[in-house]
Motif scaffolding. Structure first.
Motif, PDB file in Angstrom:
ATOM      1  N   MET A  30      12.023 -14.630  -6.709  1.00 46.45           N
ATOM      2  CA  MET A  30      13.242 -13.829  -6.816  1.00 46.45           C
ATOM      3  C   MET A  30      13.948 -14.005  -8.163  1.00 46.45           C
ATOM      4  O   MET A  30      14.893 -13.296  -8.455  1.00 46.45           O
ATOM      5  N   SER A  31      13.478 -14.918  -8.988  1.00 46.41           N
ATOM      6  CA  SER A  31      14.039 -15.024 -10.337  1.00 46.41           C
ATOM      7  C   SER A  31      13.319 -14.076 -11.305  1.00 46.41           C
ATOM      8  O   SER A  31      13.747 -13.914 -12.445  1.00 46.41           O
ATOM      9  N   ASP A  32      12.223 -13.442 -10.857  1.00 50.04           N
ATOM     10  CA  ASP A  32      11.536 -12.421 -11.653  1.00 50.04           C
ATOM     11  C   ASP A  32      12.262 -11.088 -11.501  1.00 50.04           C
ATOM     12  O   ASP A  32      13.172 -10.954 -10.695  1.00 50.04           O
ATOM     13  N   LYS A  33      11.821 -10.082 -12.237  1.00 45.33           N
ATOM     14  CA  LYS A  33      12.455  -8.758 -12.174  1.00 45.33           C
ATOM     15  C   LYS A  33      12.088  -7.980 -10.906  1.00 45.33           C
ATOM     16  O   LYS A  33      12.878  -7.174 -10.439  1.00 45.33           O
ATOM     17  N   PHE A  34      10.887  -8.227 -10.361  1.00 46.51           N
ATOM     18  CA  PHE A  34      10.412  -7.463  -9.205  1.00 46.51           C
ATOM     19  C   PHE A  34       9.745  -8.382  -8.186  1.00 46.51           C
ATOM     20  O   PHE A  34       9.300  -9.476  -8.527  1.00 46.51           O
ATOM     21  N   TYR A  35       9.688  -7.914  -6.939  1.00 46.86           N
ATOM     22  CA  TYR A  35       8.916  -8.592  -5.900  1.00 46.86           C
ATOM     23  C   TYR A  35       8.079  -7.554  -5.163  1.00 46.86           C
ATOM     24  O   TYR A  35       8.303  -6.350  -5.266  1.00 46.86           O
ATOM     25  N   LEU A  36       7.090  -8.030  -4.428  1.00 50.41           N
ATOM     26  CA  LEU A  36       6.176  -7.178  -3.688  1.00 50.41           C
ATOM     27  C   LEU A  36       6.598  -7.129  -2.225  1.00 50.41           C
ATOM     28  O   LEU A  36       6.841  -8.173  -1.606  1.00 50.41           O
ATOM     29  N   PHE A  37       6.693  -5.917  -1.692  1.00 53.05           N
ATOM     30  CA  PHE A  37       7.007  -5.704  -0.280  1.00 53.05           C
ATOM     31  C   PHE A  37       5.834  -4.950   0.349  1.00 53.05           C
ATOM     32  O   PHE A  37       5.369  -3.962  -0.213  1.00 53.05           O
ATOM     33  N   MET A  38       5.348  -5.437   1.474  1.00 57.42           N
ATOM     34  CA  MET A  38       4.274  -4.760   2.199  1.00 57.42           C
ATOM     35  C   MET A  38       4.674  -4.630   3.660  1.00 57.42           C
ATOM     36  O   MET A  38       5.197  -5.580   4.249  1.00 57.42           O
ATOM     37  N   ILE A  61       6.703  -2.090  -4.943  1.00 61.22           N
ATOM     38  CA  ILE A  61       7.255  -3.029  -5.916  1.00 61.22           C
ATOM     39  C   ILE A  61       8.744  -2.707  -6.007  1.00 61.22           C
ATOM     40  O   ILE A  61       9.124  -1.570  -6.297  1.00 61.22           O
ATOM     41  N   ILE A  62       9.578  -3.713  -5.734  1.00 62.81           N
ATOM     42  CA  ILE A  62      11.023  -3.507  -5.626  1.00 62.81           C
ATOM     43  C   ILE A  62      11.752  -4.448  -6.590  1.00 62.81           C
ATOM     44  O   ILE A  62      11.395  -5.623  -6.702  1.00 62.81           O
ATOM     45  N   GLY A  66      18.709  -6.064  -6.520  1.00 59.48           N
ATOM     46  CA  GLY A  66      19.488  -5.557  -5.396  1.00 59.48           C
ATOM     47  C   GLY A  66      19.519  -4.045  -5.336  1.00 59.48           C
ATOM     48  O   GLY A  66      20.031  -3.461  -4.395  1.00 59.48           O
ATOM     49  N   SER A  67      18.951  -3.404  -6.332  1.00 61.73           N
ATOM     50  CA  SER A  67      18.860  -1.946  -6.360  1.00 61.73           C
ATOM     51  C   SER A  67      17.967  -1.468  -5.215  1.00 61.73           C
ATOM     52  O   SER A  67      17.004  -2.127  -4.856  1.00 61.73           O
ATOM     53  N   GLN A  68      18.303  -0.331  -4.639  1.00 55.32           N
ATOM     54  CA  GLN A  68      17.518   0.219  -3.528  1.00 55.32           C
ATOM     55  C   GLN A  68      16.330   1.052  -4.009  1.00 55.32           C
ATOM     56  O   GLN A  68      15.581   1.580  -3.210  1.00 55.32           O
ATOM     57  N   SER A  69      16.155   1.158  -5.325  1.00 54.28           N
ATOM     58  CA  SER A  69      15.058   1.962  -5.859  1.00 54.28           C
ATOM     59  C   SER A  69      13.728   1.238  -5.699  1.00 54.28           C
ATOM     60  O   SER A  69      13.672   0.019  -5.605  1.00 54.28           O
ATOM     61  N   VAL A  70      12.656   2.022  -5.664  1.00 57.17           N
ATOM     62  CA  VAL A  70      11.306   1.490  -5.566  1.00 57.17           C
ATOM     63  C   VAL A  70      10.594   1.797  -6.877  1.00 57.17           C
ATOM     64  O   VAL A  70      10.557   2.940  -7.318  1.00 57.17           O
TER      65      VAL A  70
END
Length: 96
Positions: A30-38, A61-62, A66-70
């Motif tokens: 979570m300290s990176d810019k993005f995380y993976l959601f599956m 990739i989110i 905290g942005s809701q964009s994908v």
């Protein structure tokens, strides 16, 4: 998950937390810019082993901001394909 990071002990893959909650999997730091959601959308029956395995998996990739964009999204056949695709995207997205 929140942008403040993951607290506690979790399974790790390649040094990043991997968390499963029902049909949802979260992977990344979570300290990176993005995380993976599956999200596992459907299962298929493997009669030989009398078990079910993930069939269709939504991969996203989110941003951790905290942005809701994908950033990116696709459907994959099976968890292995989803994880391969998602981790490749994640590495590229976090490099920029």
């Amino acid at each position: 998950m929140n942008a403040k990071g993951i607290q506690g002990k979790y399974l790790e893959y390649k040094g990043k937390p991997l968390v499963r909650l029902d049909n949802e999997l979260y992977y990344g730091d979570m300290s990176d810019k993005f995380y993976l959601f599956m999200m596992i959308m459907s299962y298929k029956e493997i009669a030989k082993f009398k078990t079910q395995v993930p069939d269709k998996v939504l991969v996203q990739i989110i941003p951790t901001s905290g942005s809701q964009s994908v950033e990116k999204q696709a459907m994959a056949n099976g968890l292995s394909d989803a994880f391969d695709l998602g981790t490749a995207w994640l590495e590229r997205a976090n490099r920029n």
